[in-house]
Design a protein around this motif. Sequence first.
Motif, PDB file in Angstrom:
ATOM      1  N   ILE A  22      -7.989   8.164  -3.704  1.00  0.00           N
ATOM      2  CA  ILE A  22      -8.125   6.716  -3.568  1.00  0.00           C
ATOM      3  C   ILE A  22      -9.597   6.423  -3.259  1.00  0.00           C
ATOM      4  O   ILE A  22     -10.134   6.881  -2.255  1.00  0.00           O
ATOM      5  CB  ILE A  22      -7.214   6.170  -2.460  1.00  0.00           C
ATOM      6  N   LEU A  25     -10.207   0.459  -1.048  1.00  0.00           N
ATOM      7  CA  LEU A  25      -9.119  -0.392  -0.549  1.00  0.00           C
ATOM      8  C   LEU A  25      -9.682  -1.762  -0.204  1.00  0.00           C
ATOM      9  O   LEU A  25     -10.823  -1.878   0.249  1.00  0.00           O
ATOM     10  CB  LEU A  25      -8.475   0.210   0.699  1.00  0.00           C
ATOM     11  N   CYS A  26      -8.913  -2.817  -0.429  1.00  0.00           N
ATOM     12  CA  CYS A  26      -9.307  -4.150   0.023  1.00  0.00           C
ATOM     13  C   CYS A  26      -8.063  -4.983   0.274  1.00  0.00           C
ATOM     14  O   CYS A  26      -6.959  -4.637  -0.191  1.00  0.00           O
ATOM     15  CB  CYS A  26     -10.217  -4.847  -0.991  1.00  0.00           C
ATOM     16  N   ALA A  34      -2.572  -5.902  -0.234  1.00  0.00           N
ATOM     17  CA  ALA A  34      -3.633  -4.898  -0.219  1.00  0.00           C
ATOM     18  C   ALA A  34      -3.737  -4.296  -1.607  1.00  0.00           C
ATOM     19  O   ALA A  34      -2.724  -4.149  -2.312  1.00  0.00           O
ATOM     20  CB  ALA A  34      -3.335  -3.811   0.805  1.00  0.00           C
ATOM     21  N   SER A  36      -5.357  -1.006  -3.897  1.00  0.00           N
ATOM     22  CA  SER A  36      -5.920   0.340  -3.852  1.00  0.00           C
ATOM     23  C   SER A  36      -6.373   0.741  -5.246  1.00  0.00           C
ATOM     24  O   SER A  36      -5.710   0.450  -6.240  1.00  0.00           O
ATOM     25  CB  SER A  36      -4.889   1.345  -3.323  1.00  0.00           C
ATOM     26  N   SER A  38      -7.851   4.008  -7.663  1.00  0.00           N
ATOM     27  CA  SER A  38      -7.740   5.467  -7.632  1.00  0.00           C
ATOM     28  C   SER A  38      -8.331   6.145  -8.867  1.00  0.00           C
ATOM     29  O   SER A  38      -8.508   5.530  -9.922  1.00  0.00           O
ATOM     30  CB  SER A  38      -6.265   5.852  -7.509  1.00  0.00           C
ATOM     31  N   THR A  48       1.325  -6.100   2.500  1.00  0.00           N
ATOM     32  CA  THR A  48       0.838  -5.596   3.787  1.00  0.00           C
ATOM     33  C   THR A  48       1.922  -5.658   4.852  1.00  0.00           C
ATOM     34  O   THR A  48       1.826  -4.976   5.876  1.00  0.00           O
ATOM     35  CB  THR A  48      -0.373  -6.409   4.256  1.00  0.00           C
TER      36      THR A  48
END
Length: 310
Positions: A22, A25-26, A34, A36, A38, A48
Amino acid sequence: EAGATVAALQTRWTALAHEKDINCLCVSPDNKVAASASQDKTVKLWSTANGELVHTLTGHKRGVWSVAFSSLDKVLVSSSADKTLRIWSSSSGACLRSLEGHSGAVLKASFITAGSQVCSAGADGLVKLWSAHTGESMLTIDAHQDKIWAITTGADGGELLTGAGDGTISVWRDNTKEKLEEAAVLRDETLLKEQRLRRAFDTKDWVAAFRTSFSLGKSRSLRTAVEELMRNESPKLLEQVVAEVLCEKPGAQTKPGQLSVLSIESLKTLLSYLRDWNAISAGGGTGLLAQRVLFAVLKRYPPPVLADAL
């Protein structure tokens, strides 16, 4: 609680999210989703609240290096080693547009200017600005000699910071307002010069017509001035006009054989125009005009003087 010191952390949920590393993230502005990114080429959106998978965003052909949400719309942007960026709907998971323009992996992307633009940075050392709504490339900056791994903006969005693999940080200031003001000033000055040029023709002020044509870079209007002058005036006047135009100051007279710095630049411009006129009509009307003007120049400045100056 806002302002409280964090003394302990408790795991709310854990997920085996991707098949490979990964990279980024934000969290969405409303803290509900959220994202991700990768090396498995996907971006995934998660609730979340409970860790539920909301959407899997597929389309990139190589690993995804970064992902960021817009503060304006329910969209997010991802950047990939496949040299592209993609803008996605966070509601439906659909790809809204693909942005192409980097020649290497796009290592970082984020929204700027309140979400109306996307900024990207790549392994090619370029920073690019895009319209978030159309996907159009708006600006390219050759920012660094090495890969750009980090970008961020100031609190007011007026400055952009970039960090590269060579250890350098660059700070870029938004000078769009100044450029627009400069363009407006230039536009006003051009209008005034064009008015001055029309007035010079009306009053048969040939020196002013020559000078203003030079200033505007208008070979055609200069040619028209020469045509009018030759049609209604004597060749002697053409020589006088050329001599005064090549003086450093209006109304001043240089001695035969002398050229100021300003005279040299004007002369270079004039000779380039004469060359073009001669090429347009070899032996014809414009060619004859070019020869007349060149004769006036040579009568004032002998070839050895011109050779030394040019």
